[in-house]
Design an enzyme around this catalytic site. Structure first.
Site, PDB file in Angstrom:
ATOM      1  N   HIS A   5       0.838  -1.212   0.000  1.00  0.00           N
ATOM      2  CA  HIS A   5       0.000   0.000   0.000  1.00  0.00           C
ATOM      3  C   HIS A   5       0.865   1.251   0.000  1.00  0.00           C
ATOM      4  O   HIS A   5       2.067   1.191   0.278  1.00  0.00           O
ATOM      5  CB  HIS A   5      -0.973   0.029   1.188  1.00  0.00           C
ATOM      6  CG  HIS A   5      -0.342   0.057   2.541  1.00  0.00           C
ATOM      7  ND1 HIS A   5      -0.310  -1.031   3.375  1.00  0.00           N
ATOM      8  CD2 HIS A   5       0.302   1.055   3.211  1.00  0.00           C
ATOM      9  CE1 HIS A   5       0.326  -0.708   4.494  1.00  0.00           C
ATOM     10  NE2 HIS A   5       0.700   0.549   4.415  1.00  0.00           N
ATOM     11  N   ARG A   9      -1.949  10.808   4.282  1.00  0.00           N
ATOM     12  CA  ARG A   9      -2.687  11.428   5.381  1.00  0.00           C
ATOM     13  C   ARG A   9      -3.753  12.340   4.781  1.00  0.00           C
ATOM     14  O   ARG A   9      -3.445  13.171   3.929  1.00  0.00           O
ATOM     15  CB  ARG A   9      -1.739  12.223   6.280  1.00  0.00           C
ATOM     16  CG  ARG A   9      -0.770  11.337   7.030  1.00  0.00           C
ATOM     17  CD  ARG A   9       0.124  12.119   8.002  1.00  0.00           C
ATOM     18  NE  ARG A   9       1.031  11.205   8.689  1.00  0.00           N
ATOM     19  CZ  ARG A   9       2.235  10.857   8.205  1.00  0.00           C
ATOM     20  NH1 ARG A   9       2.654  11.367   7.047  1.00  0.00           N
ATOM     21  NH2 ARG A   9       3.014  10.007   8.872  1.00  0.00           N
ATOM     22  N   GLU A  56      -3.648   3.446   1.700  1.00  0.00           N
ATOM     23  CA  GLU A  56      -3.985   3.496   3.132  1.00  0.00           C
ATOM     24  C   GLU A  56      -4.286   4.953   3.469  1.00  0.00           C
ATOM     25  O   GLU A  56      -3.364   5.775   3.575  1.00  0.00           O
ATOM     26  CB  GLU A  56      -2.819   2.989   3.966  1.00  0.00           C
ATOM     27  CG  GLU A  56      -3.048   3.027   5.446  1.00  0.00           C
ATOM     28  CD  GLU A  56      -1.800   2.619   6.225  1.00  0.00           C
ATOM     29  OE1 GLU A  56      -0.684   2.729   5.694  1.00  0.00           O
ATOM     30  OE2 GLU A  56      -1.959   2.189   7.391  1.00  0.00           O
ATOM     31  N   HIS A  74       2.849  11.569  -7.269  1.00  0.00           N
ATOM     32  CA  HIS A  74       1.494  11.088  -7.562  1.00  0.00           C
ATOM     33  C   HIS A  74       1.439   9.573  -7.418  1.00  0.00           C
ATOM     34  O   HIS A  74       2.462   8.891  -7.412  1.00  0.00           O
ATOM     35  CB  HIS A  74       1.095  11.479  -8.991  1.00  0.00           C
ATOM     36  CG  HIS A  74       2.089  11.068 -10.030  1.00  0.00           C
ATOM     37  ND1 HIS A  74       3.067  11.917 -10.527  1.00  0.00           N
ATOM     38  CD2 HIS A  74       2.285   9.889 -10.658  1.00  0.00           C
ATOM     39  CE1 HIS A  74       3.783  11.273 -11.426  1.00  0.00           C
ATOM     40  NE2 HIS A  74       3.345  10.037 -11.521  1.00  0.00           N
ATOM     41  N   GLU A 122      -2.303  10.420 -11.206  1.00  0.00           N
ATOM     42  CA  GLU A 122      -2.029  10.411 -12.644  1.00  0.00           C
ATOM     43  C   GLU A 122      -2.844   9.316 -13.302  1.00  0.00           C
ATOM     44  O   GLU A 122      -2.958   8.192 -12.766  1.00  0.00           O
ATOM     45  CB  GLU A 122      -0.536  10.131 -12.867  1.00  0.00           C
ATOM     46  CG  GLU A 122      -0.112  10.124 -14.312  1.00  0.00           C
ATOM     47  CD  GLU A 122       1.353   9.826 -14.460  1.00  0.00           C
ATOM     48  OE1 GLU A 122       1.855   8.904 -13.786  1.00  0.00           O
ATOM     49  OE2 GLU A 122       2.023  10.523 -15.244  1.00  0.00           O
TER      50      GLU A 122
END
Ligand SMILES: C[C@@H](O)C(=O)SC[C@H](NC(=O)CC[C@H](N)C(=O)O)C(=O)NCC(=O)O
Ligand code: NI
Length: 129
Positions: A5, A9, A56, A74, A122
């Site tokens: 992952h 935040r 996540e 990205h 992207e």
């Protein structure tokens, strides 16, 4: 090894979940609150985590905004029809910040959308890399 992952935040988990699921078509794979740490983790992606990478989304309950800085780039999604995908994202209320076309100094056909925190996603036209 494999990529499990990428953690981002987020300032408003509901807004982020709406973007990644309703606008980008991901599934909410799992979500867990950590009251002792005052944060929530929500994993989203296009398939089960044992075979697909996930995002996540980390929500710290006491933080509604982050300084993204200038280092983050990205995450990239492969798409079959980049123009149709951008139209669908716009129609769903998403923000296309770079229209589809060949990348600068290259030939890969890309576009960029922004998530609710301003993180860029992207889109890459499959078959043009
Ligand atoms: C191949 C695809 O996955 C890319 O991400 S290339 C996108 C391209 N990247 C760069 O130009 C990297 C160097 C740049 N100085 C930076 O630090 O971001 C890009 O962002 N192109 C912009 C465009 O509009 O084509
Ligand atoms: Ni890229």
């Amino acid at each position: 090894m494999r990529i499990l992952h990428t953690m981002l935040r987020v300032g408003d988990l509901d807004k982020s979940l709406d973007f990644y699921t309703r606008v980008l078509g991901m599934q909410l794979l799992r979500r867990k609150d950590y009251p002792d740490g005052k944060f929530t983790l929500a994993f989203v992606g296009y398939g089960p985590e044992d075979t697909h990478p996930a995002l996540e989304l980390t929500h710290n309950w006491d933080t509604s905004k982050y300084e993204l800085g200038n280092a983050y780039g990205h995450i990239a999604l492969g798409v079959k029809d980049i123009h149709g995908t951008c139209d669908a994202i716009r129609k769903a209320g998403g923000k296309v910040v770079r229209e589809p076309g060949p990348m600068k100094h290259g030939t890969t056909v890309i576009a960029f959308v922004e998530d609710p925190d301003g993180y860029r996603v992207e889109l890459i036209q499959q078959g043009t890399q």
